[in-house]
Motif scaffolding. Structure first.
Motif, PDB file in Angstrom:
ATOM      1  N   ALA A   1      24.236  88.274  64.796  1.00 48.13           N
ATOM      2  CA  ALA A   1      24.203  88.491  63.352  1.00 48.13           C
ATOM      3  C   ALA A   1      25.265  89.501  62.899  1.00 48.13           C
ATOM      4  CB  ALA A   1      22.813  88.981  62.939  1.00 48.13           C
ATOM      5  N   ALA A   2      25.987  90.099  63.842  1.00 45.96           N
ATOM      6  CA  ALA A   2      27.006  91.095  63.504  1.00 45.96           C
ATOM      7  C   ALA A   2      28.149  90.453  62.721  1.00 45.96           C
ATOM      8  CB  ALA A   2      27.557  91.741  64.779  1.00 45.96           C
ATOM      9  N   ASP A   3      28.751  91.240  61.838  1.00 48.91           N
ATOM     10  CA  ASP A   3      29.883  90.749  61.041  1.00 48.91           C
ATOM     11  C   ASP A   3      31.064  90.367  61.934  1.00 48.91           C
ATOM     12  OD1 ASP A   3      28.498  91.109  58.691  1.00 48.91           O
ATOM     13  OD2 ASP A   3      29.286  93.136  58.363  1.00 48.91           O
ATOM     14  N   ASN A   4      31.317  91.173  62.956  1.00 45.93           N
ATOM     15  CA  ASN A   4      32.425  90.928  63.874  1.00 45.93           C
ATOM     16  C   ASN A   4      31.876  91.027  65.291  1.00 45.93           C
ATOM     17  OD1 ASN A   4      34.726  90.956  65.467  1.00 45.93           O
ATOM     18  ND2 ASN A   4      35.871  92.256  64.058  1.00 45.93           N
ATOM     19  N   LEU A   5      31.497  89.898  65.853  1.00 47.31           N
ATOM     20  CA  LEU A   5      30.860  89.882  67.166  1.00 47.31           C
ATOM     21  C   LEU A   5      31.777  90.443  68.254  1.00 47.31           C
ATOM     22  CD1 LEU A   5      28.420  89.173  68.896  1.00 47.31           C
ATOM     23  CD2 LEU A   5      29.270  86.816  69.006  1.00 47.31           C
ATOM     24  N   ASP A   6      33.069  90.135  68.184  1.00 44.90           N
ATOM     25  CA  ASP A   6      34.003  90.657  69.191  1.00 44.90           C
ATOM     26  C   ASP A   6      34.046  92.181  69.160  1.00 44.90           C
ATOM     27  OD1 ASP A   6      34.629  88.122  70.076  1.00 44.90           O
ATOM     28  OD2 ASP A   6      36.447  87.963  68.867  1.00 44.90           O
ATOM     29  N   ALA A   7      34.093  92.764  67.978  1.00 43.94           N
ATOM     30  CA  ALA A   7      34.101  94.223  67.859  1.00 43.94           C
ATOM     31  C   ALA A   7      32.778  94.809  68.365  1.00 43.94           C
ATOM     32  CB  ALA A   7      34.342  94.641  66.415  1.00 43.94           C
ATOM     33  N   TYR A   8      31.677  94.145  68.080  1.00 47.41           N
ATOM     34  CA  TYR A   8      30.353  94.589  68.538  1.00 47.41           C
ATOM     35  C   TYR A   8      30.315  94.643  70.066  1.00 47.41           C
ATOM     36  CZ  TYR A   8      25.199  94.603  68.849  1.00 47.41           C
ATOM     37  OH  TYR A   8      23.896  94.911  69.122  1.00 47.41           O
ATOM     38  N   VAL A   9      30.793  93.576  70.716  1.00 52.38           N
ATOM     39  CA  VAL A   9      30.766  93.512  72.177  1.00 52.38           C
ATOM     40  C   VAL A   9      31.770  94.485  72.778  1.00 52.38           C
ATOM     41  CG1 VAL A   9      31.110  91.994  74.171  1.00 52.38           C
ATOM     42  CG2 VAL A   9      29.898  91.150  72.150  1.00 52.38           C
ATOM     43  N   ARG A  10      32.935  94.624  72.167  1.00 50.86           N
ATOM     44  CA  ARG A  10      33.928  95.588  72.652  1.00 50.86           C
ATOM     45  C   ARG A  10      33.344  97.004  72.585  1.00 50.86           C
ATOM     46  NH1 ARG A  10      38.526  94.145  69.831  1.00 50.86           N
ATOM     47  NH2 ARG A  10      37.803  95.326  68.038  1.00 50.86           N
ATOM     48  N   THR A  11      32.609  97.307  71.517  1.00 54.45           N
ATOM     49  CA  THR A  11      31.964  98.608  71.381  1.00 54.45           C
ATOM     50  C   THR A  11      30.944  98.811  72.498  1.00 54.45           C
ATOM     51  OG1 THR A  11      32.282  98.619  69.002  1.00 54.45           O
ATOM     52  CG2 THR A  11      30.546 100.041  69.856  1.00 54.45           C
ATOM     53  N   MET A  12      30.177  97.775  72.795  1.00 55.59           N
ATOM     54  CA  MET A  12      29.198  97.866  73.887  1.00 55.59           C
ATOM     55  C   MET A  12      29.894  98.194  75.208  1.00 55.59           C
ATOM     56  SD  MET A  12      26.714  94.592  73.100  1.00 55.59           S
ATOM     57  CE  MET A  12      25.907  94.713  74.690  1.00 55.59           C
ATOM     58  N   LEU A  13      31.005  97.514  75.479  1.00 51.06           N
ATOM     59  CA  LEU A  13      31.714  97.720  76.739  1.00 51.06           C
ATOM     60  C   LEU A  13      32.291  99.132  76.821  1.00 51.06           C
ATOM     61  CD1 LEU A  13      33.696  95.260  78.742  1.00 51.06           C
ATOM     62  CD2 LEU A  13      34.827  97.392  78.196  1.00 51.06           C
TER      63      LEU A  13
END
Length: 166
Positions: free
Chosen positions: A54-66
């Motif tokens: 549901a995140a606006d920018n899934l790639d940024a969300y996952v990059r933040t997690m990493l």
């Protein structure tokens, strides 16, 4: 997880693993640790997939997690387990005729973890200060000071023929 959501997850992860591994490798400087970090990230992503998609920018969300997983790694109990009584001295950075990229990787491995994360996000991913601050959960001023200190450390570690951004 529903079958459709699981298919979305598998499709997303299959497409993004190479980029995640590149980021993890640049941060860790070690292929095995990079693989572990990616595995940890995609496992956590699986558990949080309903929220993540549901995140606006899934790639940024996952990059933040990493990146946060990388930065927080030192706080985990397993990171304090040592196989040796004393850690071996890091290899000195030498110009052995290897490509500048390898020399830069070795120098980057010697920069403190938080500064390394900032440098990778700012210069490898070309992210603005505010976005890096959001990823790392700190202020823009902290990102700026880590950038300054990290670049100063790289200038000390790198041969003069390799240009460090100012």
């Amino acid at each position: 997880m529903r079958e459709s959501a699981e298919e979305e997850y598998v499709e997303y992860v299959a497409a993004r693993v190479p980029a995640l591994r590149r980021l993890a490798y640049v941060l860790t400087g070690d292929g095995h640790r990079a693989d572990d970090l990616v595995q940890q990230t995609i496992t956590t992503l699986y558990l949080k997939w309903h929220r993540a998609r549901a995140a606006d920018n899934l790639d940024a969300y996952v990059r933040t997690m990493l990146v946060r997983g990388y930065v927080d790694e030192k706080r985990l109990a397993w990171s304090r387990v040592r196989l040796f009584r004393q850690m071996p001295e890091p290899d000195p950075v030498q110009d052995t005729g290897a490509e500048d990229r390898e020399v830069l990787r070795k120098a980057l491995k010697r920069v403190p973890r938080q500064q390394r994360a900032v440098l990778v996000l700012r210069f490898f991913y070309d992210l603005p200060v505010e976005e890096v601050a959001g990823i790392l959960g700190c202020s823009a001023g902290t990102v700026k000071s880590h950038t300054s200190r990290g670049l100063a450390a790289l200038r000390r570690l790198l041969p003069s023929r390799i240009e460090v951004p100012s």
